[in-house]
Every structure is written in structure tokens, then in C-alpha cells.
Scaffold this motif. Structure first.
Motif, PDB file in Angstrom:
ATOM      1  N   LEU A  39       0.826  -1.206   0.000  1.00  0.00           N
ATOM      2  CA  LEU A  39       0.000   0.000   0.000  1.00  0.00           C
ATOM      3  C   LEU A  39       0.862   1.259   0.000  1.00  0.00           C
ATOM      4  CD1 LEU A  39      -2.836  -1.111   2.438  1.00  0.00           C
ATOM      5  CD2 LEU A  39      -2.948  -0.942  -0.054  1.00  0.00           C
ATOM      6  N   LYS A  40       1.930   1.261   0.770  1.00  0.00           N
ATOM      7  CA  LYS A  40       2.838   2.420   0.786  1.00  0.00           C
ATOM      8  C   LYS A  40       3.434   2.652  -0.598  1.00  0.00           C
ATOM      9  CE  LYS A  40       4.187   2.345   5.650  1.00  0.00           C
ATOM     10  NZ  LYS A  40       5.278   2.067   6.606  1.00  0.00           N
ATOM     11  N   LYS A  41       3.820   1.580  -1.279  1.00  0.00           N
ATOM     12  CA  LYS A  41       4.364   1.707  -2.641  1.00  0.00           C
ATOM     13  C   LYS A  41       3.340   2.281  -3.610  1.00  0.00           C
ATOM     14  CE  LYS A  41       7.727  -2.013  -2.337  1.00  0.00           C
ATOM     15  NZ  LYS A  41       8.022  -3.407  -2.673  1.00  0.00           N
ATOM     16  N   ARG A  42       2.065   2.030  -3.317  1.00  0.00           N
ATOM     17  CA  ARG A  42       0.991   2.530  -4.187  1.00  0.00           C
ATOM     18  C   ARG A  42       0.486   3.915  -3.771  1.00  0.00           C
ATOM     19  NH1 ARG A  42      -2.917  -2.457  -5.937  1.00  0.00           N
ATOM     20  NH2 ARG A  42      -1.296  -3.720  -6.923  1.00  0.00           N
ATOM     21  N   GLY A  43       1.175   4.538  -2.833  1.00  0.00           N
ATOM     22  CA  GLY A  43       0.835   5.907  -2.470  1.00  0.00           C
ATOM     23  C   GLY A  43      -0.103   6.084  -1.296  1.00  0.00           C
TER      24      GLY A  43
END
Length: 140
Positions: A39-43
Motif C-alpha cells: 500500500l505504501k508503494k501505491r501511495g
């Protein structure tokens, strides 16, 4: 050569925990960590993990696109009892909706837009992630 004074010797192999499948609790923790990283990688900006109340728990609370996102993480080893996606029942979604409303009521500074998402985590018996899927439209 003996170890430091007071050190215990390693237990014999037959007394050590078996190497192999991870415990269910550890599996869940690994799944939640993998989901959070994705989720962090997806913003997404993760606000809280494992938010607990008397009524239940929300695995992850995040912000994305000016909305509060309540995330249920479902980790499974194999599909003998269904896929991770299938394990999110209408009853579970209803409980998540109730928890989400409670969370928003106690955090009035957050955006009023909210949604529920599911991250399905497929793992092998040793707890290695095989596949991650974000299900954005849960009807929640």
C-alpha cells in the motif's frame, strides 16, 4: 568449547520447534506487513495498524486520494478453505463498516470520504508471499 558462564546449551534437535510451516499468528503478521509495504508503494499513507476497540479490529487505516481507507488483510496458505477474498463475508464487511464509522467519529479531523478495501495475501506453507491483490471495491 563451552559457552559463556550461565549460557544454556542449544537443545537437541528433537526438542527444537520444527522448521517448516509458520504459526497462524505469525502468518497474519507477515501478511499485514506485506500488505502495508504494498500500500505504501501505491501511495497510501498508513495512519494506524491493528486499531482495536471492544467491537473488533481494523487491520490498517490509511489515507489515499483524500479518503480514509479501512483495510482488511486476509492471508492464506493454500485454498483448501477458500481464497483470501472469499474469507471476507458479508458479516465481516458489516462489522468493518461499523468499526469504520466509529473510527471516523473519533477522528473528526480526517476526510469524511471513506472506503473499505481488502488485501488478499497468498502465502506458501513457510510464510513466503506468493501473491498480493488489493480489492478496492468491496461494497463497504
Amino acid at each position: 568449547m563451552p559457552g559463556p558462564a550461565g549460557a544454556l546449551p542449544h537443545p537437541p534437535a528433537h526438542l527444537r520447534p520444527p522448521e517448516g510451516p509458520v504459526r497462524r499468528k505469525d502468518l497474519g503478521a507477515r501478511g499485514e506487513k506485506a500488505a502495508q509495504d504494498l500500500l505504501k508503494k501505491r501511495g497510501y499513507k498508513v495512519l494506524e495498524a491493528n486499531y482495536r476497540t471492544r467491537e473488533g479490529e481494523i487491520d490498517l487505516v490509511a489515507l489515499k486520494d483524500d479518503a480514509v481507507v479501512f483495510v482488511e488483510v486476509r492471508a492464506r496458505r493454500g485454498h483448501a478453505f477458500g481464497t483470501p477474498q472469499e474469507s471476507v463475508t458479508p458479516r465481516k464487511l458489516a462489522r468493518l463498516r461499523s468499526l469504520a464509522l466509529e473510527y471516523l467519529a473519533t477522528h473528526p479531523h480526517l476526510p469524511s470520504r471513506a472506503r473499505i478495501e481488502v488485501v488478499a495475501v497468498d502465502m506458501d506453507p513457510q510464510g513466503r508471499v506468493l501473491n498480493l491483490e488489493v480489492i478496492e471495491d468491496t461494497g463497504g
